[in-house]
Design an enzyme around this catalytic site. Structure first.
Site, PDB file in Angstrom:
ATOM      1  N   CYS B 164       0.810  -1.224   0.000  1.00  0.00           N
ATOM      2  CA  CYS B 164       0.000   0.000   0.000  1.00  0.00           C
ATOM      3  C   CYS B 164       0.840   1.269   0.000  1.00  0.00           C
ATOM      4  CB  CYS B 164      -0.931   0.013   1.201  1.00  0.00           C
ATOM      5  SG  CYS B 164      -1.576  -1.614   1.602  1.00  0.00           S
ATOM      6  N   HIS B 295      -4.161   8.034   4.819  1.00  0.00           N
ATOM      7  CA  HIS B 295      -4.260   6.682   4.243  1.00  0.00           C
ATOM      8  C   HIS B 295      -5.700   6.224   4.433  1.00  0.00           C
ATOM      9  CE1 HIS B 295      -2.830   2.905   2.710  1.00  0.00           C
ATOM     10  NE2 HIS B 295      -3.111   2.243   3.803  1.00  0.00           N
ATOM     11  N   HIS B 332      -9.458   1.427  -1.917  1.00  0.00           N
ATOM     12  CA  HIS B 332      -8.027   1.327  -1.649  1.00  0.00           C
ATOM     13  C   HIS B 332      -7.379   0.777  -2.904  1.00  0.00           C
ATOM     14  CE1 HIS B 332      -4.237   0.536   0.062  1.00  0.00           C
ATOM     15  NE2 HIS B 332      -4.572  -0.054   1.180  1.00  0.00           N
TER      16      HIS B 332
END
Lengths: 408, 409, 91
Positions: B164, B295, B332
């Site tokens: 990520c 995030h 995401h």
């Protein structure tokens, strides 16, 4: 600011530790097992490649107890064991490295293909609800670098780089940048790759792997006019990179200084093959080394990534010739015939070449014209002042590192 | 060290192709997370995600600029479309000579896995025998290779695969190469496509919510997975000035770290995230930070750990800093999220506007951030922003961006 | 509630050892009451792995992310959980 190498950890089909690497380079012949014995057989497939170089059972034990490896994929185990070995070799204790000043920069070509394949098998055979979280965690390509950090408490930047055959060199180069830019005081940098049945089958179907010749012997040979294909292997090779002042300050054994890094791309390459961009790559290498005050005629050994892939080896050789121009190439080694194509063996070999390990003549080459080279009769002996480590990947990426002896 | 600026933006997102589609979608405040039809979700734990509309579903034969055939995956396509947009935005023609020496710093988590798994999920024996190119060509770095080839890039090419944080760290790598003088021009970003491997994998960790993710909300239950690409053009300020380019923002700093705490759970106090943020900010005035693109995955653990980290870095001021997350809107994007979120952050600095997070429901008091709700925020002044990413394996990364016109600040 | 049968507990012990890669341990070494967290060092991800295993092996459904930690305390608590779920799903 100067970055030096103070430790090396290596594992491969040749075993574990520098002495095992030295031995396989001295013999020039890889340590291989049959595909069956190597645990690489896959039901329903009869690949042409018959042998591979896989890490012996229990080879990692001195650096990684099985209990600690419970949740690690094979690739993670190799990466962690190699890192622990490298730290010890650098004379560092775990208290010395834990914390935000130590970074990890790991190259991996394939990641954990065995775990990925198993996870997809679960998806296929028993459905999405049966997918294993433990498998999934280790299919993430940065799991191996993450496991290194977790084992050793390394809180600095944690990079994973994947760029085919240039993965290890690029990871080392990025590690050097981390120290130079003040992002870390030391970096564990290098490569780790596992061998798996699916990987063997796919690479073999591509025609990438060496197979038994007319006499039934399988051997990968670099730079040949006749392509041999490469030897499937696994392993890990990790360097400890440090700021030179800090290394000297703690009385470390400084094995090499990193003098220069060069990165370039051959945009004529396709995703799975090498291109024809030797002129551009060679010009990039030459121009950058000149800009960094590291003239090509100061290089006295080249350690190439050539492993037996005809187009790759030819491109690399032509690139080096284009870079060196009128200057004759220094002695040119291609250690992957002994260490295998994957797992970073060439990174370990490069350090040993600087220090003057005696390698089998079959690993040294004299360049011809037209992208091929012949093995020499007599291997060069003695230490070198400057070694050029070369990695030219399928897909186009290339990375070169100049190492200098630093026993001043 | 030279100042590094951003001069071009490109994106492909579940709102469609282009930065305009992304930005307008975000400002409308409606989530793009919806039932997926890229693959059959009936056997999975959840049904929804952020899918790029009307994108190709298999390897497509393409002729590149030189007329050579290539097989492009979904991820390759996203990366190429976003990069071409970014270059055009920066005022470069596709065959600009500067590209010969430009670098590509790229992040992805699974590359062309969607196409590879189609083969491996079918009957393995016969499928493998016929379609190896689908499997072997789809390594994680394949999109970077396709992109470098499409743009004829001759400088450094590097694929960072730190989950990520992959494309955030690709931006950090670009910054390092620009600051050291290795390159004067870089294209940086990332791309990832939906695939059953990651969809089922995150579901096996019970990390995906059945409903669209609601970052920082009290009733959040997990993340949504999305796909797409974010690409940025970066250059030294001098290089931009010399060619009369419009500077969109300054990449003032980037930092990364590792929690070294657990392979999937973040450090509960955000220890590593604090480090990444502090490194990105360096000695800069924290008081100038007007907003944060967090995030903000929407998992119970991430958001509270991240909020702690922001509090540790920004102190009391956190209450005055607008916090947004794109993950409730587009999901995401895994390896691509850092770059896509950087695109959104830069656009935010250009316009002085911070998109709201979609949906309703109270903010989690334990997180205690000034989440942008209901309508976009317009902080004034809007001189600087942070963008953070906290990855699997504990790899954290953060970017510090300043508005154009603050060069030399 | 009736007690879980011994073969259920044995099956669970096998799952714990095999699926969580516990080396050098046989089912008879794993007692019903041993704390899986304290003595085997298992954590939340191991619990998630066991959840998948229990669903697949015993046909039960474990819903949601916030699974009760006490369920994964020991082989005994896992066996009680599975037994109870099987009974509930049967009715």
């Amino acid at each position: 600011m100067s970055v030096v190498v103070t430790g090396l950890g290596v594992v491969g089909g040749f075993g574990a530790g520098e002495d095992a690497l030295r031995a396989v380079l001295a013999s020039g012949a890889p340590v291989t097992a049959s595909i069956e014995d190597a645990g690489l057989a896959l039901d329903g497939h009869s690949p042409r490649s018959q042998r591979a170089s896989v890490v012996p059972k229990d080879a990692l034990r001195p650096w990684l107890a099985p209990g600690k490896a419970r949740r690690m994929s094979p690739a993670s185990r190799l990466a962690v064991a190699g890192s622990v070995q490298a730290i010890e070799a650098a004379g560092l204790a775990s208290e010395d490295v834990a914390g935000p000043e130590t970074a990890v920069s790991l190259g991996t070509y394939f990641g954990s293909t065995s775990y990925t394949y198993k996870l997809l098998a679960q998806l296929r055979e028993t459905g999405a609800l049966s997918v294993s979280p433990l498998l999934f965690m280790e299919t993430v390509a940065n799991a191996h670098a993450g496991q290194i950090a977790l084992m050793l408490g390394l809180e600095g930047p944690n990079y994973t780089i994947s760029q085919r055959e240039a993965s290890g060199a690029l990871a080392v180069a990025r590690g050097v940048d981390l120290v130079r830019s003040g992002r870390a005081q030391r970096v564990i940098a290098g490569a780790a790759d596992e061998a798996s049945p699916i990987q063997h089958v796919v690479l073999d179907a591509y025609g990438a792997l060496a197979r038994p010749g007319a006499e039934g012997v399988q051997a990968a040979r670099a730079f040949g006019r006749e392509p041999t294909g490469v030897l499937l292997s696994e392993g890990a090779a990790l360097w400890v990179l440090e700021d030179e002042a800090a290394a000297r300050g703690r009385g470390a054994n400084v094995r090499a200084r990193v003098l220069a890094l060069v990165r370039a791309n051959d945009a004529t390459a396709t995703q799975t093959d090498w291109g024809d961009g030797a002129e551009h790559l060679g010009a990039s290498l030459r121009a950058r080394l000149e800009a960094l005050d590291t003239p090509l005629d100061s290089i006295d050994r080249i350690v190439a990534g050539a492993a037996g892939a005809r187009r790759g080896d030819a491109l690399e050789l032509r690139t080096l010739q284009a870079a060196f121009g009128d200057t004759p190439l220094p002695p040119l080694a291609a250690p992957k015939a002994a260490t295998g194509a994957y797992g970073g063996g060439e990174l370990g070999a490069a350090l040993l070449a600087l220090e003057g390990a005696d390698w089998a003549p079959g690993l040294w080459f004299r360049a011809g014209s037209d992208g091929w080279a012949e093995p020499v009769q007599e291997a060069p002996r003695g230490p070198a002042e400057r070694v050029l480590v070369s990695a030219v990947a399928a897909g186009g990426a290339a990375c070169w590192i100049v190492l200098e002896r630093a026993d001043d | 060290m030279p100042e590094i600026v951003i001069t071009g933006l490109g994106a492909v997102s579940p709102y469609g192709v282009g930065v305009a589609a992304l930005w307008e979608g975000l400002l409308r405040g409606e989530t793009a997370i919806a039932p997926l039809d890229l693959f059959d979700t009936s056997g999975h734990r959840t049904r929804i995600g952020g899918q790029v509309p009307e994108a190709p579903r298999g390897l497509e034969r393409e002729r590149d600029a030189a007329g050579r055939a290539e097989r492009l995956s979904r991820t390759d396509r996203f990366a190429i479309d976003a990069a071409r947009e970014a270059l055009a935005d920066a005022g470069f023609a596709q065959d600009a000579p500067e590209l010969r020496r430009a670098g590509l710093f790229f992040g992805s988590s699974t590359g062309g896995m969607f196409e590879a798994e189609r083969v491996l999920l079918a009957d393995p024996t016969s499928a493998l025998a016929r379609r190896f190119s689908h499997v072997g060509g789809q390594v994680i770095c394949a999109p970077a290779i396709a992109l470098a080839r499409d743009l004829a890039l001759g400088g450094p090419v590097e694929t960072v695969t730190s989950a990520c944080s992959a494309s955030t760290m690709a931006l950090e790598a670009a910054l390092m190469s620009l600051e050291s003088g290795e390159v004067e021009l870089a294209i940086a970003g990332g791309a990832d496509a939906l695939c059953e491997l990651t969809y089922s994998g995150f579901n096996s960790l019970r990390a995906i919510d059945e409903r669209p993710a609601r970052p920082f909300r009290a009733d959040r239950e997990g993340l949504s997975i999305g796909e797409g690409s974010g690409m940025l053009v970066l250059e030294t300020a001098a290089h931009a000035r010399a060619r009369g380019a419009t500077v969109l923002a300054v990449l003032a700093g980037a930092g990364s770290s590792c929690d070294a705490y657990h392979m999937t759970a973040p450090h509960p106090e955000g220890k590593g995230a604090i480090q990444a943020l502090e490194r990105a900010l360096g000695a800069a005035d924290r008081g100038a930070v007007a907003f944060v693109n967090a995030h903000g995955t929407g998992t119970p653990h991430n958001d509270v750990a991240e909020a702690q980290a922001l509090r540790a870095v920004l102190g009391e001021r956190l209450a005055d800093v607008a916090v947004t997350s794109t993950k409730g809107a587009v999901g995401h994007l895994l390896g691509a999220c850092g770059a896509l979120e950087a695109v959104v952050t830069v656009r935010g600095l250009v316009e002085g506007v911070v998109p709201q997070t979609p949906g309703d429901g109270p903010v989690d008091p334990e997180a205690g951030v000034a989440l942008v709700l209901g309508a976009p925020a317009r902080p004034a002044p809007c001189a600087a922003a942070l963008s953070t990413n906290l990855a699997f394996g504990g790899a954290n990364a953060a970017l510090h961006l300043r508005a154009a016109g603050t060069e030399g600040a | 509630m009736s007690t879980p049968p011994p073969d259920l507990k044995l099956a669970i012990k096998r799952l714990v050892i095999e699926r969580l890669f516990i080396e050098g341990m046989e089912p008879e070494d794993l007692t019903d009451e041993m704390s899986l967290k304290e003595e085997l060092g298992l954590d939340s991800v191991d619990a998630l792995e066991l959840a998948v295993c229990l669903e697949q092996e015993f046909g039960i459904k474990i819903v949601g992310a916030g699974m009760d930690h006490s369920t994964f305390e020991s082989v005994q608590s896992l066996a009680d959980f599975v037994h109870e779920r099987q009974a509930a799903q049967a009715s």
